[in-house]
Design an enzyme around this catalytic site. Sequence first.
Site, PDB file in Angstrom:
ATOM      1  N   PHE A 174     -13.853 -38.565 -31.562  1.00  0.00           N
ATOM      2  CA  PHE A 174     -12.644 -38.131 -32.271  1.00  0.00           C
ATOM      3  C   PHE A 174     -12.686 -36.655 -32.659  1.00  0.00           C
ATOM      4  O   PHE A 174     -11.881 -36.212 -33.468  1.00  0.00           O
ATOM      5  CB  PHE A 174     -12.432 -39.002 -33.516  1.00  0.00           C
ATOM      6  N   PHE A 224      -0.367 -33.298 -39.712  1.00  0.00           N
ATOM      7  CA  PHE A 224       0.260 -33.567 -38.414  1.00  0.00           C
ATOM      8  C   PHE A 224       1.770 -33.732 -38.488  1.00  0.00           C
ATOM      9  O   PHE A 224       2.365 -34.529 -37.768  1.00  0.00           O
ATOM     10  CB  PHE A 224      -0.388 -34.796 -37.747  1.00  0.00           C
ATOM     11  N   GLY A 252      -0.194 -29.817 -26.579  1.00  0.00           N
ATOM     12  CA  GLY A 252      -0.850 -29.704 -25.277  1.00  0.00           C
ATOM     13  C   GLY A 252      -2.272 -30.187 -25.411  1.00  0.00           C
ATOM     14  O   GLY A 252      -2.571 -31.074 -26.208  1.00  0.00           O
ATOM     15  N   CYS A 272      -6.201 -33.830 -24.111  1.00  0.00           N
ATOM     16  CA  CYS A 272      -6.215 -35.245 -24.515  1.00  0.00           C
ATOM     17  C   CYS A 272      -4.834 -35.866 -24.701  1.00  0.00           C
ATOM     18  O   CYS A 272      -4.492 -36.804 -23.990  1.00  0.00           O
ATOM     19  CB  CYS A 272      -7.033 -35.400 -25.792  1.00  0.00           C
ATOM     20  N   LYS A 322      -2.435 -36.543 -21.467  1.00  0.00           N
ATOM     21  CA  LYS A 322      -2.950 -37.512 -20.485  1.00  0.00           C
ATOM     22  C   LYS A 322      -3.202 -38.875 -21.141  1.00  0.00           C
ATOM     23  O   LYS A 322      -3.009 -39.915 -20.516  1.00  0.00           O
ATOM     24  CB  LYS A 322      -4.218 -36.983 -19.815  1.00  0.00           C
ATOM     25  N   LYS A 342      -4.368 -24.691 -29.014  1.00  0.00           N
ATOM     26  CA  LYS A 342      -4.450 -24.668 -30.472  1.00  0.00           C
ATOM     27  C   LYS A 342      -5.409 -23.556 -30.860  1.00  0.00           C
ATOM     28  O   LYS A 342      -6.180 -23.079 -30.007  1.00  0.00           O
ATOM     29  CB  LYS A 342      -4.921 -26.015 -31.017  1.00  0.00           C
ATOM     30  N   ARG A 374      -5.669 -26.216 -21.294  1.00  0.00           N
ATOM     31  CA  ARG A 374      -5.178 -27.364 -20.524  1.00  0.00           C
ATOM     32  C   ARG A 374      -3.887 -27.904 -21.169  1.00  0.00           C
ATOM     33  O   ARG A 374      -3.862 -28.198 -22.350  1.00  0.00           O
ATOM     34  CB  ARG A 374      -6.260 -28.457 -20.450  1.00  0.00           C
TER      35      ARG A 374
HETATM   36  P1  NAD Z   1     -14.665 -31.577 -19.556  1.00  0.00           P
HETATM   37  O1  NAD Z   1     -13.838 -31.649 -18.339  1.00  0.00           O
HETATM   38  O2  NAD Z   1     -14.702 -30.335 -20.402  1.00  0.00           O
HETATM   39  O3  NAD Z   1     -16.191 -31.929 -19.184  1.00  0.00           O
HETATM   40  C1  NAD Z   1     -16.575 -32.964 -18.341  1.00  0.00           C
HETATM   41  C2  NAD Z   1     -17.908 -32.563 -17.703  1.00  0.00           C
HETATM   42  O4  NAD Z   1     -18.446 -33.684 -16.982  1.00  0.00           O
HETATM   43  C3  NAD Z   1     -17.785 -31.425 -16.673  1.00  0.00           C
HETATM   44  O5  NAD Z   1     -18.659 -30.384 -17.015  1.00  0.00           O
HETATM   45  C4  NAD Z   1     -18.133 -32.097 -15.339  1.00  0.00           C
HETATM   46  O6  NAD Z   1     -18.785 -31.221 -14.426  1.00  0.00           O
HETATM   47  C5  NAD Z   1     -19.081 -33.194 -15.797  1.00  0.00           C
HETATM   48  N1  NAD Z   1     -19.235 -34.302 -14.836  1.00  0.00           N
HETATM   49  C6  NAD Z   1     -18.287 -34.907 -14.091  1.00  0.00           C
HETATM   50  N2  NAD Z   1     -18.838 -35.905 -13.357  1.00  0.00           N
HETATM   51  C7  NAD Z   1     -20.149 -35.936 -13.655  1.00  0.00           C
HETATM   52  C8  NAD Z   1     -21.245 -36.750 -13.226  1.00  0.00           C
HETATM   53  N3  NAD Z   1     -21.076 -37.752 -12.375  1.00  0.00           N
HETATM   54  N4  NAD Z   1     -22.466 -36.485 -13.733  1.00  0.00           N
HETATM   55  C9  NAD Z   1     -22.654 -35.464 -14.607  1.00  0.00           C
HETATM   56  N5  NAD Z   1     -21.647 -34.679 -15.063  1.00  0.00           N
HETATM   57  C10 NAD Z   1     -20.410 -34.911 -14.593  1.00  0.00           C
HETATM   58  O7  NAD Z   1     -14.191 -32.803 -20.451  1.00  0.00           O
HETATM   59  P2  NAD Z   1     -14.187 -32.944 -22.052  1.00  0.00           P
HETATM   60  O8  NAD Z   1     -13.052 -32.188 -22.637  1.00  0.00           O
HETATM   61  O9  NAD Z   1     -15.554 -32.745 -22.580  1.00  0.00           O
HETATM   62  O10 NAD Z   1     -13.799 -34.482 -22.169  1.00  0.00           O
HETATM   63  C11 NAD Z   1     -14.683 -35.506 -21.725  1.00  0.00           C
HETATM   64  C12 NAD Z   1     -14.107 -36.851 -22.118  1.00  0.00           C
HETATM   65  O11 NAD Z   1     -13.995 -36.947 -23.548  1.00  0.00           O
HETATM   66  C13 NAD Z   1     -12.702 -37.127 -21.581  1.00  0.00           C
HETATM   67  O12 NAD Z   1     -12.572 -38.498 -21.321  1.00  0.00           O
HETATM   68  C14 NAD Z   1     -11.808 -36.749 -22.748  1.00  0.00           C
HETATM   69  O13 NAD Z   1     -10.572 -37.414 -22.710  1.00  0.00           O
HETATM   70  C15 NAD Z   1     -12.644 -37.203 -23.914  1.00  0.00           C
HETATM   71  N6  NAD Z   1     -12.394 -36.493 -25.171  1.00  0.00           N
HETATM   72  C16 NAD Z   1     -12.178 -35.155 -25.171  1.00  0.00           C
HETATM   73  C17 NAD Z   1     -11.977 -34.501 -26.376  1.00  0.00           C
HETATM   74  C18 NAD Z   1     -11.707 -33.013 -26.408  1.00  0.00           C
HETATM   75  O14 NAD Z   1     -11.301 -32.526 -27.446  1.00  0.00           O
HETATM   76  N7  NAD Z   1     -11.939 -32.284 -25.320  1.00  0.00           N
HETATM   77  C19 NAD Z   1     -12.000 -35.205 -27.581  1.00  0.00           C
HETATM   78  C20 NAD Z   1     -12.245 -36.561 -27.552  1.00  0.00           C
HETATM   79  C21 NAD Z   1     -12.447 -37.203 -26.331  1.00  0.00           C
END
Ligand code: NAD
Length: 439
Positions: A151, A251, A259, A262, A265, A324, A331
């Site tokens: 979160f 909020f 945007g 998260c 999508k 933000k 993204r």
């Molecule tokens: P991101 O795209 O920044 O990072 C994902 C990473 O995973 C990349 O560096 C990619 O190279 C790596 N990767 C992909 N396949 C792989 C594999 N098989 N083995 C090893 N590494 C691999 O994504 P993020 O923003 O960190 O988000 C990750 C997840 O967490 C998503 O499901 C997202 O919805 C969720 N999430 C994101 C946030 C946020 O604020 N960004 C908050 C909560 C949850």
Amino acid sequence: MKIAVIGTGYVGLVAGAGFAEFGNDVTCVDVDAARVAALAGGAIPIYEPGLDDLVHRNAAEGRLRFTTELAPAVAGADVVIIAVGTPQGNYGLGANLEQVWTAGRDVARALTGFAVIATKSTVPVGTADRLKEILAADSAHPFAVASNPEFLKEGDAVNDFMKPARIIIGCDDERGIAAMRNLYAPFVRTADRVLVMDVRSAELSKYAANAMLATRISFMNELARLAEMVGADIESVRSGIGSDPRIGSKFLFPGPGFGGSCFPKDIRALAHTAHGHGIELSVVEAADRANERQKRLLASRVRQHFGGASLSGRRVALWGLAFKPGTDDVRESPALAIADDLATAGAEVTAYDPAAADTFRAQMGDRVSIASDMYAALDGADALVLVTEWKQFRRPDFPRIRSAMRGTALFDGRNIWNPAELTALGFHYYGIGRPRPPR
Ligand code: NAD
């Protein structure tokens, strides 16, 4: 504990460094060799306040490592955290889970004994069950699967991770629950904020939280449109409703649309899951539609101000490009839609952002010029559009803005400026859902 974190994006990197901070032995794995090399060399590939200190300290003290080699990282691990991307699918609105399945197959083959495999990625209901099947097909060792949704908020990710409001553990295996409780015990010493539930409820909780937050924003954006039509001020309405404890004040800020990686999508994936079960989540779908319309609002206001469709010969400055403040992440940022609409209408767009210049340029190419300073972006501008409310934009030097610009139109996409003050200085002020002051 020995922890492997798969994926070193915003979530994986913050989580890996956060677990190491409490003394765990953490190896972060990524398939992106350039990213791993950068991290191993001490470079932090994303902008997130406090993250560089956390990573450098724990790496220097030998508790945090980076590698592309998954097998040695997973061997002997007590907990394997999957934090890979789950982007929107290419051919539909559901989440693309390929990265999760690949990670699952690799982890299964690398296990050397019992481990908990916990998904921190945001994944649709049923993913943990499918992951269990994938792991069982390839693993020679016992394991437990847990859903551990994240979160954290980008821009304040380290704080959120180190001081979580709650930790959700979805798991139906006693050994798995015990290991996950153990992992999070140092994070919840003052009050136990660990919520243990079944896996499917944990998976759905993450989507429900994002859908609720996105809906609040779209609700306020739609009300702001109405406020303008009826001559009300959405800022007064916001105070009027936010003081009700059943509603709360967070909020409720109208703006240029939400945007980020998260909300957009995730609400689409949630609606898609519902359709798969023959149900329409009409509120969630409406929040998405309202947001797509809202992202186009500011650029269309600029066009209206200049009397029509074409902005040819007009110079427009944009302040704030990240989705933000506090992050370099663009993204799905509304700034992309706004810049695109303005450039398509013929405007010469110059933008400034304290952290997101490179990520924005990577998406927009040279359709937009990037200034190295917030005031330099204003040189000869006919209009200024504030998109992201970084702190330095809150109280800028308005007389300096006035003399740098050729025109007088200010579009305050976050309602952070005082309309009467700006009108007195000779600007044409436009907010979101606010009456225009008489001139
Ligand atoms: P991101 O795209 O920044 O990072 C994902 C990473 O995973 C990349 O560096 C990619 O190279 C790596 N990767 C992909 N396949 C792989 C594999 N098989 N083995 C090893 N590494 C691999 O994504 P993020 O923003 O960190 O988000 C990750 C997840 O967490 C998503 O499901 C997202 O919805 C969720 N999430 C994101 C946030 C946020 O604020 N960004 C908050 C909560 C949850």
